[in-house]
Write an enzyme that holds these catalytic residues in place. Structure first.
Site: not given
Ligand code: GCB
Length: 612
Positions: A185, A429, A518
């Protein structure tokens, strides 16, 4: 496995540095097969002779510099070139070794000097270099022409991974139309992102230094290893000095230990009134050969501290450390990911204003100058490699793993001596619930531990405890979650239950300390609504507050840190989830505060008083 060291270039009586930053000639290879530069060997002649060029600043991403959308979204080879005069004495003195160094370029780089290839390197965010002494001596009176081709194409074997998808329906897409798909992202900024340098060392020189530190009561211990390139009759003198330049200890030889009486430990900012204490270790080399004598000197800043992890705590100098910090990006208007001092210093000032004691280099290694600042200021760093977006099962294959291991070699080689770096993160992730993730992360983490026995290793997970295949191998659980954002949208009321359950599951399964690596919500600055709705500043605040309430309940148990996503808004690819980038910053991309910045500031200073 790696060839030689990667010491940060530095000036001393025996070393010089020349920065090649500024405007370079530039051309993107937009030819139909994206390969004209190689077919026509652009590196053989001046770039200005093979076609049109534009001026491109270095360091900077090229994407946002022009008004051309094709260049912003360009995928393929871009070519940079500039000529430079090498000082005559560097050329005439055969005992001088001249090195060309690129701080980082994204993603794959090939470098030529005067048309001859000198090196190539895979991967952004990490430095690479080539010795060019003999090459520049071939044509001593001519300026030296440096050509760098950089390709940002991502594949299943790159880090981060990506895929190229060709659109073959000719009724909908023109010939050769393709898109790059990525599973991370942030905008895939490209170009020469950090300084290009020429630097010198003596021909026989200090090639690498490693230090490991420890202490007992009032006595510090610095164990060191020095490797020298060349020579045969080498004498190494090692001197440790305190901050004021006073002699502390000395030793000779390529490895040994330095004892420091009344040691001043390296402490994180806010844990001690004197944070970031650094000694200087001067490595002095004299090498005598039959015909000549070489002398070299390199000074390494050394912080003496220890890191340990128990079932419930993260210890720095045997004291529990609580991370209250941020996740960052190297990202700003116009320059993209390009190195920029004003931005870096501003960010440090904002972090201190917030009361931040730590950050994670999400999602790739940051510039060395940033880590040096962290060393000096006592800001703690979780150093993350570019292993982000590993979501496709094919990215767990051997070729990907092999490259990932090399990246960890390069990262540890570059950053091993920074006291501020307290933990390695090998990925962010990944699809760690997939069966091949177990072998992948076991191998990767064991490899990293073999490279560095002094620091814990982790990767950042989004998976639930019972699904995560890599869980058994991490020293600290770094868990991301976006409750009431990506799931149960708008339902802030579920956070206390879901977050507590999530933590309890992780702790029960592995008995490891947990960091919330996060959490956050997008907020468009200036959007207000009460009761809060998603995307307003009130919603971002309310979500953070609910998370904080749970953190405070778990803090005295096994919960050791919280890193907000994100320090500042940052650019992403275009898509329906992003309104000109990711807006989870507590500062805007221009570094102005949203309401959440004041909330966090109050909290972090309170935590500083309670936990250090
Ligand atoms: C994540 C990713 C981060 C994203 C963030 C988000 O889990 O690690 O790279 O930017 O979520 O905002 O979606």
């Amino acid at each position: 496995p790696l060839d030689g060291g990667m010491l940060f270039p530095q000036e001393s009586s025996f070393r010089e540095v020349k920065e090649l930053n500024g405007l370079w000639d530039f051309r993107a290879d937009g030819s139909p097969n994206r390969n004209e530069g190689f077919e026509k060997a652009w590196y053989k002649r001046r770039l200005t002779e093979t076609g049109p060029v534009i001026e491109m600043p270095v360091p900077a991403s090229y994407n946002d510099i022009t008004q051309d959308p094709t260049l912003r979204d360009f995928i393929g080879w871009v070519w940079y070139e500039r000529e430079v005069f090498v000082p005559a004495r560097w050329i005439s003195d055969e005992g001088t070794r001249v090195v060309l160094r690129v701080g980082s370029a994204h993603y794959y780089s090939i470098v030529w000097v005067n048309g001859e290839k000198v090196t190539e390197h895979e991967g952004g965010h990490l430095p690479f270099e080539a010795e060019i002494s003999s090459l520049i001596r071939k044509e001593p009176t001519k300026p030296c022409r440096i050509t760098i081709a950089v390709n940002n194409t991502l594949t299943l074997e790159t880090l981060p991974p990506g895929t190229i998808q060709y659109m073959n329906d000719s009724s909908r897409y023109p010939d050769g139309f393709f898109v790059q798909n990525i599973d991370f992202d942030f905008f895939n900024y490209a170009g020469i992102h950090r300084s290009v340098l020429l630097y010198t060392t003596p021909k026989v020189h200090v090639d690498d230094i490693s230090v490991e530190t420890n202490f007992m009561d009032n006595t510090g211990l610095v164990r060191y290893k020095v490797s020298v390139q060349g020579g045969f009759n080498n004498t190494l003198n090692i001197t440790l000095m305190d901050k004021d330049g006073h002699f502390v200890a000395s030793s000779t030889g390529s490895s040994g230990g330095l004892k420091v009486v009344d040691v001043k430990l390296w402490w994180p900012y806010l844990m001690h009134e004197n944070p970031g204490y650094l000694y200087s270790m001067k490595v002095h080399l004299i090498a005598v050969s039959e015909t000549s004598t070489y002398e070299d000197e390199y000074t390494l800043p050394v912080g003496i501290r220890t890191i340990n992890v128990t079932n419930t705590q993260f210890l720095i100098n045997n004291k529990p450390f609580y991370f209250h910090g941020v996740n960052k990006h190297e990202d700003s208007d116009i320059r993209g990911r390009g190195f920029d001092w004003p931005l870096i210093v501003k960010d440090f000032n904002l972090m201190k204003w917030l009361g931040v004691n730590s950050f994670r280099t999400s999602h790739y290694p940051y510039a060395e100058e940033i880590l040096q600042m962290c060393d000096r200021h006592g800001i703690v760093v979780i150093d993350e490699c570019p292993g982000v977006g590993i979501k496709d099962i094919r990215s767990f294959r051997n070729a990907s793993l092999s490259h990932h291991l090399v990246v960890m070699d390069e990262l540890v080689r570059r950053d091993k001596n920074h006291p501020s770096v307290v933990m390695w993160s090998v990925a962010n992730e990944p699809a760690s619930e997939m069966p091949p993730a177990e072998f992948y992360f076991k191998t990767l983490i064991e490899h990293t531990k073999a490279l560095d026995q002094t620091r814990p290793v982790t990767y950042v997970t989004i998976a639930a405890a019972d699904m995560d295949k890599g869980g058994p191998y991490v020293d600290v659980v770094c868990a991301n979650s976006y409750f009431a954002w990506y799931f149960d949208q708008g339902r802030l009321d579920i956070i206390p239950l879901q977050l507590s359950t999530h933590f309890e599951n992780w702790y029960r399964k592995y008995q490891r300390p947990i960091i919330q690596s996060e959490y956050g919500a997008d907020a468009v600055p200036g959007l207000h609504m009460d009761p809060p709705m998603m995307f307003t500043e009130e919603y971002q605040n309310a979500l953070l507050q609910s998370y904080h309430d749970v953190f405070d309940q778990k803090r005295n148990q096994y919960f050791v840190g919280e890193l907000i996503w994100n320090f500042a808004d940052f650019m992403t690819s275009q898509g329906i989830y992003r309104v000109v980038g990711n807006k989870k910053g507590i500062f805007t991309r221009q570094r102005q505060p949203k309401a959440a910045a004041f909330l966090l500031r109050k909290r972090y200073w309170r935590l500083a008083n309670e936990t250090g």
